[in-house]
Motif scaffolding. Structure first.
Motif, short mmCIF file in Angstrom:
data_model
loop_
_atom_site.label_atom_id
_atom_site.label_comp_id
_atom_site.label_asym_id
_atom_site.label_seq_id
_atom_site.Cartn_x
_atom_site.Cartn_y
_atom_site.Cartn_z
N MET A 1 0.83 -1.21 0.00
CA MET A 1 0.00 0.00 0.00
C MET A 1 0.87 1.26 0.00
O MET A 1 0.59 2.24 -0.66
CB MET A 1 -0.93 0.00 1.21
CG MET A 1 -1.88 1.19 1.27
SD MET A 1 -3.02 1.25 -0.15
CE MET A 1 -4.05 -0.17 0.26
N THR A 2 1.96 1.20 0.79
CA THR A 2 2.86 2.36 0.86
C THR A 2 3.50 2.63 -0.48
O THR A 2 3.60 3.78 -0.94
CB THR A 2 3.95 2.12 1.92
OG1 THR A 2 3.33 1.86 3.18
CG2 THR A 2 4.84 3.34 2.04
N LYS A 3 3.95 1.56 -1.18
CA LYS A 3 4.57 1.71 -2.49
C LYS A 3 3.58 2.30 -3.49
O LYS A 3 3.94 3.13 -4.33
CB LYS A 3 5.08 0.37 -2.99
CG LYS A 3 6.27 -0.16 -2.22
CD LYS A 3 6.76 -1.47 -2.84
CE LYS A 3 7.99 -1.98 -2.09
NZ LYS A 3 8.49 -3.26 -2.68
N LYS A 4 2.33 1.87 -3.36
CA LYS A 4 1.31 2.38 -4.27
C LYS A 4 1.08 3.86 -4.06
O LYS A 4 0.95 4.64 -5.01
CB LYS A 4 0.01 1.60 -4.06
CG LYS A 4 -1.10 2.00 -5.03
CD LYS A 4 -2.34 1.14 -4.82
CE LYS A 4 -3.44 1.54 -5.80
NZ LYS A 4 -4.66 0.72 -5.61
N ARG A 5 1.03 4.28 -2.78
CA ARG A 5 0.83 5.70 -2.47
C ARG A 5 2.01 6.54 -2.94
O ARG A 5 1.85 7.65 -3.45
CB ARG A 5 0.62 5.88 -0.98
CG ARG A 5 -0.73 5.36 -0.49
CD ARG A 5 -0.89 5.59 1.01
NE ARG A 5 -2.20 5.15 1.47
CZ ARG A 5 -2.60 5.20 2.74
NH1 ARG A 5 -1.76 5.66 3.67
NH2 ARG A 5 -3.81 4.79 3.08
N SER B 1 4.05 5.83 -5.44
CA SER B 1 4.01 5.91 -6.91
C SER B 1 2.94 6.90 -7.36
O SER B 1 3.15 7.65 -8.33
CB SER B 1 3.75 4.53 -7.51
OG SER B 1 2.48 4.03 -7.08
N GLN B 2 1.80 6.91 -6.68
CA GLN B 2 0.75 7.86 -7.03
C GLN B 2 1.19 9.29 -6.76
O GLN B 2 0.91 10.20 -7.56
CB GLN B 2 -0.52 7.53 -6.24
CG GLN B 2 -1.23 6.27 -6.69
CD GLN B 2 -2.46 5.96 -5.86
OE1 GLN B 2 -2.62 6.49 -4.76
NE2 GLN B 2 -3.33 5.11 -6.37
#
Length: 274
Positions: A1-5, A7-8
């Motif tokens: 989830m942290t990586k996704k945030r 990248s966003q």
């Protein structure tokens, strides 16, 4: 989830920087249009004029026959767009649905013309039009741009994505190719057709080099060419040039902002889903 945030967030930052980069020239244009002549060449430059010179827009409008240029641009853009859409729809349908001798060879041949730089066609086109006595006429501004194989290629891809079953069913019902094209293919491809039309409108409205070459009087010149009125041997009146550029660009900005979803949908859409 942290990586996704993360990248966003990076994506948002990159898009924001890109948007700012694209907006800076327009902001500078508006800023310069409202400056006095000394402020336009001041070092270091100033972004906000001390006194807004709204009169620059009125002065720029009356410095050249911009009403004539505006009407010419409107005529050329409208006729060119309608003509190009008509030829594009017919050619795309022929390459997509009809079977004729040499179809694939012709398509490959026309496709190869997209690799030819437009500058190489200026002299041949000019010579051809001069032989028909079309220089300094609307014909010179319109005829060379009534067909675009890039547009044909784009629309053909959309036509190819429409199921063949629709075409065969229409033929069984006695429908002609002409009737099927305008009642089925065109409505199902309206996003792509609209995008092609908008891109042609923008390209035709902003065209500068070709109108400058084939026109020599204000009678048939278009808006971008009219901007030359503010450049002379004595120098360039930057405040008036930017003021004139503002009302030249403004119609296209409005068109793009109102219809941008069709441009994105038409270019990104490869066909029908399902």
């Amino acid at each position: 989830m942290t990586k996704k945030r993360i990248s966003q967030a990076l994506l948002i930052i990159i898009l924001t920087l890109g948007a700012i980069t694209m907006l800076v020239p327009f902001i500078w244009m508006l800023s310069t249009a409202l400056k006095t002549a000394p402020e336009t060449v001041k070092v270091p430059p100033t972004w906000i004029p001390k006194h807004m010179q709204w009169q620059n827009f009125v002065t720029a409008w009356h410095a050249a026959p911009f009403l004539t240029y505006f009407i010419n641009s409107l005529i050329v853009t409208t006729v060119t767009t309608i003509g190009q859409l008509f030829t594009t729809i017919l050619a795309a349908f022929a390459f997509s649905r009809l079977n004729f001798y040499g179809k694939n060879f012709l398509f490959a041949l026309f496709l190869s013309t997209m690799m030819v730089p437009g500058e190489m066609l200026i002299i041949p086109n000019f010579v051809t039009l001069s032989k028909f006595s079309l220089i300094n006429t609307y014909g010179a501004l319109i005829i060379p741009w009534l067909a675009s194989f890039f547009a044909v290629f784009t629309l053909r891809q959309t036509f190819n994505a429409i199921p063949n079953e629709l075409y065969y069913a229409a033929k069984l019902d006695g429908s002609s190719d002409w009737h099927f094209l305008w009642t089925m293919m065109v409505p199902l491809s309206k996003s792509a057709i609209t995008a092609i039309g908008i891109l042609e409108v923008i390209g035709s409205w902003n065209s500068f080099m070709w109108p400058l070459i084939v026109t020599n009087t204000a009678k048939v010149r278009t808006l971008p060419v009219g901007l030359n009125a503010f450049t002379s041997d004595a120098g360039t009146q930057f405040q008036l040039l930017m003021a004139a550029s503002t009302f030249v660009i403004l119609p296209m900005i409005i068109v793009y902002l109102c219809l941008q979803k069709y441009i994105i949908a038409g270019i990104s859409k490869s066909g029908l889903k399902g």
